[in-house]
Scaffold this active site. Structure first.
Site, mmCIF file in Angstrom:
data_model
loop_
_atom_site.group_PDB
_atom_site.id
_atom_site.type_symbol
_atom_site.label_atom_id
_atom_site.label_comp_id
_atom_site.label_asym_id
_atom_site.label_seq_id
_atom_site.Cartn_x
_atom_site.Cartn_y
_atom_site.Cartn_z
ATOM 1 N N HIS A 83 -8.938 2.918 3.783
ATOM 2 C CA HIS A 83 -9.209 3.572 5.063
ATOM 3 C C HIS A 83 -10.683 3.438 5.477
ATOM 4 C CE1 HIS A 83 -5.295 5.417 4.772
ATOM 5 N NE2 HIS A 83 -5.488 6.166 5.831
ATOM 6 N N CYS B 106 -3.956 -1.062 -2.228
ATOM 7 C CA CYS B 106 -4.095 0.383 -2.341
ATOM 8 C C CYS B 106 -4.918 0.636 -3.586
ATOM 9 C CB CYS B 106 -2.712 1.005 -2.487
ATOM 10 S SG CYS B 106 -2.711 2.734 -2.995
ATOM 11 N N CYS C 22 -11.657 2.549 -0.809
ATOM 12 C CA CYS C 22 -10.403 3.035 -0.225
ATOM 13 C C CYS C 22 -10.168 2.240 1.047
ATOM 14 C CB CYS C 22 -10.509 4.524 0.089
ATOM 15 S SG CYS C 22 -9.135 5.166 1.066
ATOM 16 N N ASP D 251 0.859 -1.183 0.000
ATOM 17 C CA ASP D 251 0.000 0.000 0.000
ATOM 18 C C ASP D 251 0.895 1.232 0.000
ATOM 19 O OD1 ASP D 251 -2.267 1.638 0.268
ATOM 20 O OD2 ASP D 251 -2.078 1.663 2.446
ATOM 21 N N SER D 252 0.296 2.374 -0.300
ATOM 22 C CA SER D 252 1.047 3.627 -0.233
ATOM 23 C C SER D 252 1.320 4.041 1.213
ATOM 24 C CB SER D 252 0.276 4.726 -0.942
ATOM 25 O OG SER D 252 -1.034 4.805 -0.423
ATOM 26 N N GLU E 147 -7.649 9.163 9.862
ATOM 27 C CA GLU E 147 -6.337 9.262 10.515
ATOM 28 C C GLU E 147 -6.386 10.138 11.759
ATOM 29 O OE1 GLU E 147 -3.311 9.983 7.531
ATOM 30 O OE2 GLU E 147 -3.601 7.948 6.757
#
Lengths: 271, 271
Positions: free
Chosen positions: A190, A77, A188, A14-15, A156
């Site tokens: 996240h 990702c 995504c 992943d990034s 985050e």
């Protein structure tokens, strides 16, 4: 002596740390598989970078994981999957699975009305990769995409059930829900952390497709199909490589992974 | 033949495009100065990276700008100023001004009560650089800092006067305003775009210190002091170098700069 192919680890990349939600889904679905994770935390986020930069960075990561003798690669990702999955597949001989292909397949299997919503980063949306993936399987389906650049920073920040996140989700979901979708792809890595909030805002008639869970399911099928399932029955080996260890990494990483994050190592890639 | 020192450009650098607010303040305060801007857009944001990574990246940028014969350097990134300003000053012979030193000086000159609030990225806050800058000038002052990681993505989304941004600002400002501050430093180059909203939320008793305007004022003083003001009276030369040209760069850049963004060039640094 090199490891037998089936005993080799799965490579996940992943990034940044978002791919840890995919790693978590893999751990739960395939508890005997070893996993090597790579997160390019020094250069995250990829979602705002150009296509050529993303391809260049992706190839550096793939080369790193191949040196660790992975038997299968998971592009965890969405941005890299959207932009660089084809060029990765041309480059390597191991199977390459990715969150977009898995999410698109699961969405097509889930929808009844054929109206599918996709929420993702701006780069993923602009790539149109989910729409291509869905239409390759069902040309009649309709895909409605919405870029949600604020959801990653909200996750985050840890505002997983916060009024600001709820208002932001409402604003992003409004145009998609207006299309009478019955399936919403979380495009995504996240977003699985926002699943409870997004489920509430999307309402009971919309089914959420988590691309992390979808790709873990696909990996399980592929390992059986290719006779690559790890025969070990002991505790698996998990290793994590990152290009930087930023502030709050441990806390955030463990929130994504749903367990403690050990065996973390920092490496440099090309800069 | 090398340019006379005073005729050389000012070098301004940032981790991305936020430093364009500093460039804008410089253009308005010093309309005859040439400017070379460097934005490390391929590796932005720096605010979540480790100290050693930030130092390494900063030195690469400084070396690039010195090759362009700048007469003065402006660190237009609070994160780099917080973490790497001292090591840049040790490395170069031209004057180095930075947004933190300028903002701290302006805050000390502005406050009456000695209670100063600072809003910034997590790395800037954790570096404690504003508090050090303020206390070096006035050991009696009190500095109350608040990390605001969501404000940068909100500015980049263009939600400059949006209910979500207002709620987020209220949440971040609450603990700082509870300390009866009379001065609030905007410790991130993205924040000048939120000045109207932040001024409303901070209320009429709090004066906002814009570190972009502060550093432009300091540059003007330094150029006179060192006899380095550019004698030209024609149209100045502006050049912009970035390491990537991401989606929406032009729109966003022009919003930050307050005018059209021409002579943009993409370069590679070390990767």
């Amino acid at each position: 002596m090199p490891l037998a192919r089936a005993s080799r680890p799965i490579g996940v990349f992943d990034s940044g740390i978002g791919g840890l939600t995919v790693t978590r889904a893999l751990m739960e679905r395939l508890p005997f598989e070893d996993i090597v994770y790579f997160g390019d935390t020094a250069r995250v986020p990829y979602g705002v970078k150009s296509v050529s930069t993303i391809e260049q960075f992706t190839h550096q990561i793939v080369d790193f994981l191949l040196q660790h003798e992975v038997k299968l690669l998971v592009i965890a990702c969405n941005t890299m999957a959207a932009v660089a999955a084809d060029s990765v597949r041309r480059r390597v001989s191991v199977p390459v699975l990715d969150v977009i292909d898995a999410g698109a397949r699961n969405a097509v299997a889930t929808t009844r009305s054929g109206h599918i919503g996709v929420i993702a980063t701006p780069t993923t949306v602009n790539s149109n990769a989910y729409a291509r993936g869905v239409h390759a399987l069902n040309p009649e389906a309709r895909v409605y995409s919405q870029a949600c650049p604020l959801l990653v920073p909200l996750v985050e920040e840890g505002w997983l059930d916060h009024q600001v996140t709820r208002l932001t989700a409402q604003e992003y979901l409004r145009p998609v829900l207006a299309e009478n979708i019955d399936t919403l792809v979380l495009g995504c890595t996240h977003y699985p952390l926002l699943k409870p909030l997004l489920a509430q805002e999307a309402g009971p008639t919309v089914r959420l497709v988590d691309s992390a869970v979808s790709v873990a399911e696909q990996v399980a099928g592929t390992l059986i199909e290719l006779d690559l399932a790890n025969p070990q029955r002991g505790e698996p080996n998990y290793r994590y490589y990152v290009t930087d260890i930023p502030l709050r990494f441990q806390t955030m990483g463990e929130r994504f992974l749903g367990r403690s994050l050990k065996h973390l190592e920092m490496v440099h890639l090309g800069n």
